[in-house]
Scaffold this motif. Structure first.
Motif, PDB file in Angstrom:
ATOM      1  N   ASN A 112     -10.836   9.348  46.696  1.00 28.50           N
ATOM      2  CA  ASN A 112     -10.165   8.938  48.141  1.00 28.50           C
ATOM      3  C   ASN A 112      -9.214   7.523  47.241  1.00 28.50           C
ATOM      4  OD1 ASN A 112     -11.029  10.325  49.989  1.00 28.50           O
ATOM      5  ND2 ASN A 112     -13.082   9.102  50.068  1.00 28.50           N
ATOM      6  N   THR A 113      -9.428   7.378  46.026  1.00 31.81           N
ATOM      7  CA  THR A 113      -8.863   6.248  45.556  1.00 31.81           C
ATOM      8  C   THR A 113      -7.340   6.593  44.513  1.00 31.81           C
ATOM      9  OG1 THR A 113      -9.865   6.000  43.618  1.00 31.81           O
ATOM     10  CG2 THR A 113     -10.628   4.596  45.656  1.00 31.81           C
ATOM     11  N   ILE A 114      -7.223   8.090  44.544  1.00 35.57           N
ATOM     12  CA  ILE A 114      -6.342   8.392  43.612  1.00 35.57           C
ATOM     13  C   ILE A 114      -5.439   9.379  44.450  1.00 35.57           C
ATOM     14  CG2 ILE A 114      -5.693   9.718  41.355  1.00 35.57           C
ATOM     15  CD1 ILE A 114      -8.507   9.090  40.551  1.00 35.57           C
ATOM     16  N   GLN A 115      -4.037   9.031  44.712  1.00 35.63           N
ATOM     17  CA  GLN A 115      -2.971   9.707  45.080  1.00 35.63           C
ATOM     18  C   GLN A 115      -1.943  10.334  44.061  1.00 35.63           C
ATOM     19  OE1 GLN A 115      -3.734   6.590  46.310  1.00 35.63           O
ATOM     20  NE2 GLN A 115      -5.304   7.410  47.599  1.00 35.63           N
ATOM     21  N   ASP A 116      -2.017   9.899  42.742  1.00 31.85           N
ATOM     22  CA  ASP A 116      -0.888  10.303  41.986  1.00 31.85           C
ATOM     23  C   ASP A 116      -1.656  11.089  40.689  1.00 31.85           C
ATOM     24  OD1 ASP A 116       1.039   8.744  43.430  1.00 31.85           O
ATOM     25  OD2 ASP A 116      -0.198   6.964  42.448  1.00 31.85           O
ATOM     26  N   PRO A 117      -0.883  11.673  40.140  1.00 26.65           N
ATOM     27  CA  PRO A 117      -1.110  12.289  38.859  1.00 26.65           C
ATOM     28  C   PRO A 117      -2.236  11.512  38.085  1.00 26.65           C
ATOM     29  CG  PRO A 117       1.071  12.970  38.984  1.00 26.65           C
ATOM     30  CD  PRO A 117       0.596  11.860  40.124  1.00 26.65           C
ATOM     31  N   PHE A 118      -3.249  11.855  37.593  1.00 27.03           N
ATOM     32  CA  PHE A 118      -3.966  11.018  36.511  1.00 27.03           C
ATOM     33  C   PHE A 118      -4.591  11.558  35.535  1.00 27.03           C
ATOM     34  CE2 PHE A 118      -6.797  13.382  39.696  1.00 27.03           C
ATOM     35  CZ  PHE A 118      -7.984  13.584  38.987  1.00 27.03           C
ATOM     36  N   VAL A 119      -5.317  10.728  34.642  1.00 26.31           N
ATOM     37  CA  VAL A 119      -5.839  11.225  33.235  1.00 26.31           C
ATOM     38  C   VAL A 119      -7.097  10.411  33.291  1.00 26.31           C
ATOM     39  CG1 VAL A 119      -5.788  10.817  30.860  1.00 26.31           C
ATOM     40  CG2 VAL A 119      -3.601  11.390  32.231  1.00 26.31           C
ATOM     41  N   ILE A 120      -8.185  11.234  32.997  1.00 26.24           N
ATOM     42  CA  ILE A 120      -9.750  10.800  32.976  1.00 26.24           C
ATOM     43  C   ILE A 120      -9.921  10.498  31.257  1.00 26.24           C
ATOM     44  CG2 ILE A 120     -12.002  11.474  33.394  1.00 26.24           C
ATOM     45  CD1 ILE A 120     -10.750  13.729  35.271  1.00 26.24           C
ATOM     46  N   ILE A 121     -10.667   9.333  31.260  1.00 25.34           N
ATOM     47  CA  ILE A 121     -11.131   9.232  29.861  1.00 25.34           C
ATOM     48  C   ILE A 121     -12.516   8.489  30.010  1.00 25.34           C
ATOM     49  CG2 ILE A 121      -9.017   8.626  28.917  1.00 25.34           C
ATOM     50  CD1 ILE A 121      -9.810   5.562  28.952  1.00 25.34           C
ATOM     51  N   ASN A 122     -13.088   8.574  28.965  1.00 27.40           N
ATOM     52  CA  ASN A 122     -14.620   8.000  29.167  1.00 27.40           C
ATOM     53  C   ASN A 122     -14.208   6.509  28.485  1.00 27.40           C
ATOM     54  OD1 ASN A 122     -16.261   9.915  29.638  1.00 27.40           O
ATOM     55  ND2 ASN A 122     -16.102  10.937  27.606  1.00 27.40           N
ATOM     56  N   ALA A 123     -15.196   5.221  29.080  1.00 27.05           N
ATOM     57  CA  ALA A 123     -14.745   4.086  28.773  1.00 27.05           C
ATOM     58  C   ALA A 123     -15.425   3.760  27.385  1.00 27.05           C
ATOM     59  CB  ALA A 123     -15.780   3.424  29.830  1.00 27.05           C
ATOM     60  N   LYS A 133       0.625   8.136  25.678  1.00 27.93           N
ATOM     61  CA  LYS A 133       2.013   8.430  25.739  1.00 27.93           C
ATOM     62  C   LYS A 133       2.050   9.882  25.972  1.00 27.93           C
ATOM     63  CE  LYS A 133       3.263   4.871  22.391  1.00 27.93           C
ATOM     64  NZ  LYS A 133       3.579   4.418  20.961  1.00 27.93           N
ATOM     65  N   LEU A 134       1.621  10.861  25.160  1.00 30.32           N
ATOM     66  CA  LEU A 134       1.644  12.341  25.434  1.00 30.32           C
ATOM     67  C   LEU A 134       1.252  12.602  26.975  1.00 30.32           C
ATOM     68  CD1 LEU A 134       1.907  15.020  24.377  1.00 30.32           C
ATOM     69  CD2 LEU A 134      -0.486  15.160  23.679  1.00 30.32           C
ATOM     70  N   ALA A 135       0.305  12.178  27.476  1.00 30.89           N
ATOM     71  CA  ALA A 135      -0.011  12.228  28.942  1.00 30.89           C
ATOM     72  C   ALA A 135       0.904  11.726  30.008  1.00 30.89           C
ATOM     73  CB  ALA A 135      -1.443  11.755  29.170  1.00 30.89           C
ATOM     74  N   SER A 136       1.531  10.584  29.658  1.00 30.74           N
ATOM     75  CA  SER A 136       2.589   9.896  30.398  1.00 30.74           C
ATOM     76  C   SER A 136       3.816  11.048  30.418  1.00 30.74           C
ATOM     77  CB  SER A 136       2.976   8.649  29.918  1.00 30.74           C
ATOM     78  OG  SER A 136       3.803   8.064  30.633  1.00 30.74           O
ATOM     79  N   GLU A 137       3.988  11.463  29.254  1.00 30.79           N
ATOM     80  CA  GLU A 137       5.180  12.418  29.042  1.00 30.79           C
ATOM     81  C   GLU A 137       5.102  13.485  29.853  1.00 30.79           C
ATOM     82  OE1 GLU A 137       5.863  12.914  24.970  1.00 30.79           O
ATOM     83  OE2 GLU A 137       6.388  10.951  24.525  1.00 30.79           O
ATOM     84  N   GLY A 142       6.431  16.811  34.875  1.00 31.45           N
ATOM     85  CA  GLY A 142       5.982  17.531  35.783  1.00 31.45           C
ATOM     86  C   GLY A 142       5.035  18.610  35.387  1.00 31.45           C
ATOM     87  N   GLN A 143       4.347  18.500  34.143  1.00 36.95           N
ATOM     88  CA  GLN A 143       3.484  19.374  33.846  1.00 36.95           C
ATOM     89  C   GLN A 143       1.922  19.181  34.286  1.00 36.95           C
ATOM     90  OE1 GLN A 143       4.376  21.926  31.694  1.00 36.95           O
ATOM     91  NE2 GLN A 143       6.246  21.180  32.145  1.00 36.95           N
ATOM     92  N   ILE A 144       1.761  17.806  34.767  1.00 35.92           N
ATOM     93  CA  ILE A 144       0.267  17.360  35.527  1.00 35.92           C
ATOM     94  C   ILE A 144       0.816  17.127  36.789  1.00 35.92           C
ATOM     95  CG2 ILE A 144      -1.525  15.888  35.509  1.00 35.92           C
ATOM     96  CD1 ILE A 144      -0.967  15.591  32.451  1.00 35.92           C
ATOM     97  N   SER A 145       0.037  17.909  37.716  1.00 36.71           N
ATOM     98  CA  SER A 145       0.684  17.959  39.096  1.00 36.71           C
ATOM     99  C   SER A 145      -0.592  18.243  40.113  1.00 36.71           C
ATOM    100  CB  SER A 145       1.849  18.414  39.518  1.00 36.71           C
ATOM    101  OG  SER A 145       1.533  19.801  39.492  1.00 36.71           O
ATOM    102  N   GLN A 148      -1.250  21.593  38.910  1.00 32.88           N
ATOM    103  CA  GLN A 148      -1.281  22.022  37.349  1.00 32.88           C
ATOM    104  C   GLN A 148      -1.868  21.092  36.579  1.00 32.88           C
ATOM    105  OE1 GLN A 148       1.146  24.310  36.199  1.00 32.88           O
ATOM    106  NE2 GLN A 148       0.680  23.815  34.090  1.00 32.88           N
ATOM    107  N   TYR A 149      -2.762  21.470  35.658  1.00 35.12           N
ATOM    108  CA  TYR A 149      -3.846  20.415  34.952  1.00 35.12           C
ATOM    109  C   TYR A 149      -3.461  20.758  33.579  1.00 35.12           C
ATOM    110  CZ  TYR A 149      -5.707  21.379  39.545  1.00 35.12           C
ATOM    111  OH  TYR A 149      -6.158  21.659  40.877  1.00 35.12           O
ATOM    112  N   GLU A 150      -3.955  19.900  32.740  1.00 40.60           N
ATOM    113  CA  GLU A 150      -3.638  19.893  31.355  1.00 40.60           C
ATOM    114  C   GLU A 150      -5.076  19.096  30.573  1.00 40.60           C
ATOM    115  OE1 GLU A 150      -0.738  17.846  28.201  1.00 40.60           O
ATOM    116  OE2 GLU A 150       0.254  19.212  29.540  1.00 40.60           O
ATOM    117  N   LEU A 151      -5.314  19.791  29.590  1.00 42.45           N
ATOM    118  CA  LEU A 151      -6.105  19.120  28.672  1.00 42.45           C
ATOM    119  C   LEU A 151      -5.760  18.719  27.078  1.00 42.45           C
ATOM    120  CD1 LEU A 151      -9.322  18.487  28.059  1.00 42.45           C
ATOM    121  CD2 LEU A 151      -9.350  20.868  27.261  1.00 42.45           C
TER     122      LEU A 151
END
Length: 158
Positions: A112-123, A133-137, A142-145, A148-151
Motif C-alpha cells: 500500500n506504500t508503493i505505487q511506482d516501479p521499485f527495486v528490492i534489496i536486503n538491508a 544505476k542499472l536498475a534506474s536505467e 520501461g523494462q520494469i513496470s 514487467q519484472y527484472e532480476l
C-alpha cells in the motif's frame, strides 16, 4: 523517460543467527550501517522514495536518524512494520509463530506504500552503486513496470 522510482529495503529480520539487529549495526569508522550506503547510492542513481520494512525492535533513535537523513537529502521515507498478523487468513493460528514470515510477506506488507516501479534489496547486503544505476536505467527504459519484472544477479563464478 525518467520515471519515479522506489527502493524497498528489507530490514525487518530479527537477527537471530547474528544475535542482534545487523541491519542497524554500523560498519566502518563512521558507524553507518550498510543500509545507509544503499540509500545514498540509490538516491544518486535517481530513486526518490525509500520504503523500509522494519520490525518493532528497531530502536526509535535509528528511525529518527533515518528521518533526519531524509529531511537533509530531501527524499520520501516510509517505514512499514512487518507484523506476523498482517495478510493472513482470518482464522489462521499463529500462536506458535514468533519470527516474521519472510521476504514475500515483507513485500506484501509494503504494497500500500508503493505505487511506482521499485527495486528490492536486503538491508544488510552491499550492492554497490552500479546496481542502482542499472536498475534506474531499466526503469527509465520501461523494462520494469507493473507487468514487467527484472532480476539483477551477480555471477557466483566467472
Amino acid at each position: 523517460m525518467n520515471y519515479k522510482k522506489t527502493l524497498l529495503i528489507l530490514a525487518g529480520g530479527l537477527g537471530s543467527r547474528y544475535k542482534g539487529l545487523k541491519q542497524v549495526d554500523g560498519i566502518m569508522d563512521n558507524g553507518s550501517p550498510i543500509l545507509e550506503y544503499s540509500i545514498f547510492d540509490a538516491l544518486e542513481a535517481g530513486f526518490t522514495k525509500i520504503v523500509v520494512i522494519i520490525n518493532r525492535f528497531i530502536p526509535e533513535s535509528y528511525i529518527s536518524r533515518l528521518k533526519e537523513i531524509s529531511e537533509r537529502k530531501n527524499f520520501d521515507l516510509v517505514f512499514v512494520y512487518q507484523d506476523i498478523k498482517d495478510f493472513l487468513l482470518k482464522d489462521f493460528d499463529i500462536s506458535e509463530r514468533q519470527k516474521p514470515w519472510g521476504t514475500a510477506h515483507a513485500i506484501l506488507c509494503a504494497k500500500n506504500t508503493i505505487q511506482d516501479p521499485f527495486v528490492i534489496i536486503n538491508a544488510d547486503d552491499f550492492y554497490g552503486k552500479e546496481i542502482y544505476k542499472l536498475a534506474s536505467e531499466q526503469i527509465n527504459e520501461g523494462q520494469i513496470s507493473e507487468n514487467q519484472y527484472e532480476l539483477i544477479a551477480y555471477p557466483l563464478k566467472t
